[in-house]
Design an enzyme around this catalytic site. Sequence first.
Site, short mmCIF file in Angstrom:
data_model
loop_
_atom_site.label_atom_id
_atom_site.label_comp_id
_atom_site.label_asym_id
_atom_site.label_seq_id
_atom_site.Cartn_x
_atom_site.Cartn_y
_atom_site.Cartn_z
N THR A 123 -1.90 15.80 -36.37
CA THR A 123 -1.46 16.06 -35.00
C THR A 123 -1.11 14.77 -34.27
O THR A 123 -1.74 13.74 -34.50
CB THR A 123 -2.63 16.78 -34.29
OG1 THR A 123 -2.84 18.01 -34.95
CG2 THR A 123 -2.37 17.00 -32.82
N ARG A 151 -1.84 31.92 -36.78
CA ARG A 151 -3.04 31.14 -36.38
C ARG A 151 -2.64 30.10 -35.32
O ARG A 151 -1.65 29.39 -35.46
CB ARG A 151 -3.63 30.43 -37.61
CG ARG A 151 -4.85 29.53 -37.30
CD ARG A 151 -4.45 28.09 -37.12
NE ARG A 151 -5.58 27.16 -37.06
CZ ARG A 151 -5.49 25.88 -36.73
NH1 ARG A 151 -4.31 25.36 -36.44
NH2 ARG A 151 -6.55 25.10 -36.71
N GLY A 153 -4.19 26.79 -33.24
CA GLY A 153 -5.30 25.84 -33.21
C GLY A 153 -5.63 25.40 -31.79
O GLY A 153 -5.27 26.06 -30.81
N ASP A 154 -6.30 24.27 -31.72
CA ASP A 154 -6.74 23.75 -30.41
C ASP A 154 -5.61 23.16 -29.58
O ASP A 154 -5.67 23.15 -28.35
CB ASP A 154 -7.77 22.63 -30.64
CG ASP A 154 -7.15 21.48 -31.45
OD1 ASP A 154 -6.80 21.71 -32.63
OD2 ASP A 154 -6.99 20.37 -30.90
N THR A 174 -7.08 15.29 -31.87
CA THR A 174 -6.61 15.60 -33.21
C THR A 174 -7.82 15.96 -34.05
O THR A 174 -8.93 15.51 -33.78
CB THR A 174 -5.86 14.39 -33.81
OG1 THR A 174 -5.45 14.72 -35.15
CG2 THR A 174 -6.73 13.15 -33.88
N GLY A 175 -7.61 16.78 -35.05
CA GLY A 175 -8.74 17.16 -35.91
C GLY A 175 -8.73 18.65 -36.20
O GLY A 175 -7.71 19.32 -36.04
N HIS A 176 -9.88 19.13 -36.59
CA HIS A 176 -9.98 20.53 -37.04
C HIS A 176 -10.01 21.47 -35.85
O HIS A 176 -10.98 21.53 -35.09
CB HIS A 176 -11.22 20.69 -37.92
CG HIS A 176 -11.26 22.01 -38.60
ND1 HIS A 176 -12.38 22.80 -38.59
CD2 HIS A 176 -10.31 22.69 -39.26
CE1 HIS A 176 -12.10 23.92 -39.25
NE2 HIS A 176 -10.86 23.86 -39.67
N GLY A 177 -8.93 22.23 -35.68
CA GLY A 177 -8.73 23.02 -34.48
C GLY A 177 -9.85 23.98 -34.15
O GLY A 177 -10.23 24.13 -32.98
N1 GLY Z 1 -5.73 20.02 -34.45
C1 GLY Z 1 -4.64 20.75 -34.94
C2 GLY Z 1 -4.95 22.08 -35.45
O1 GLY Z 1 -6.05 22.32 -35.96
O2 GLY Z 1 -4.11 22.93 -35.39
#
Ligand code: GLY
Length: 220
Positions: A123, A151, A153-154, A174-177
């Site tokens: 991201t 889906r 994300g964040d 940035t990272g795991h949404g």
């Molecule tokens: N941070 C981006 C996503 O998980 O979509």
Amino acid sequence: VETSVRILEDDVVFDAGTGSVLNSAGDVEMDAIIMDGRSLRAGSVACVQNIAHPVSLARQVMEKTDHTMIVGEGANLFAKELGIPQVPPDQLVTDIARQQWEEYHKYKRAVNELFDSQLGHDTVGAVAVDSEGNVACATSTGGITAKRVGRVGDSPVIGCGAYADNETGAVSCTGHGEAIMSVTLARTVTFNMEQGSSAQSAADKSIVYMKNRVDGTGGV
Ligand code: GLY
């Protein structure tokens, strides 16, 4: 922030605009947000396809509609109304994104595992402050490889992938949404700043909090 993110969306190294990762159907679906710290107004788009610069569409949502977020077909219809050109789907797909998608299908790797292995392919975001102390932020992403169709994300979610408030500061994540959404990461950073932390310390504390609470990884 819009101009900076547009440049990053054009850079094939990053997972945004051209270079976005592919969903489970092998298509690009992108999310983006922009936020103005003076008014707390934000605009975002999610699951948008065939647009080279989702961040600019997000800005149009903020400035030209009464809404905050427009998704999927509606976002593309809005882009059409504005005369924003649709690009052919393949124009956004890079060899790296195709390779990652093929690797996922070959080894049936878990989406989270693949996410962790995405070396620097992530991201994009920007924050800015002007001479009068006005802050702004923007975030743009293609999400995570092999995500389910639809889906989100964040990144396009206010307070999760981005937050800007003149009274505190501006954040892009940035990272795991899924982890970022669980802890509303961007707003957690500005909350820590409200409590007296510097920007760096607020960022550090928030990342540690996300790791401890939901075992999530990312950056701000
Ligand atoms: N941070 C981006 C996503 O998980 O979509």
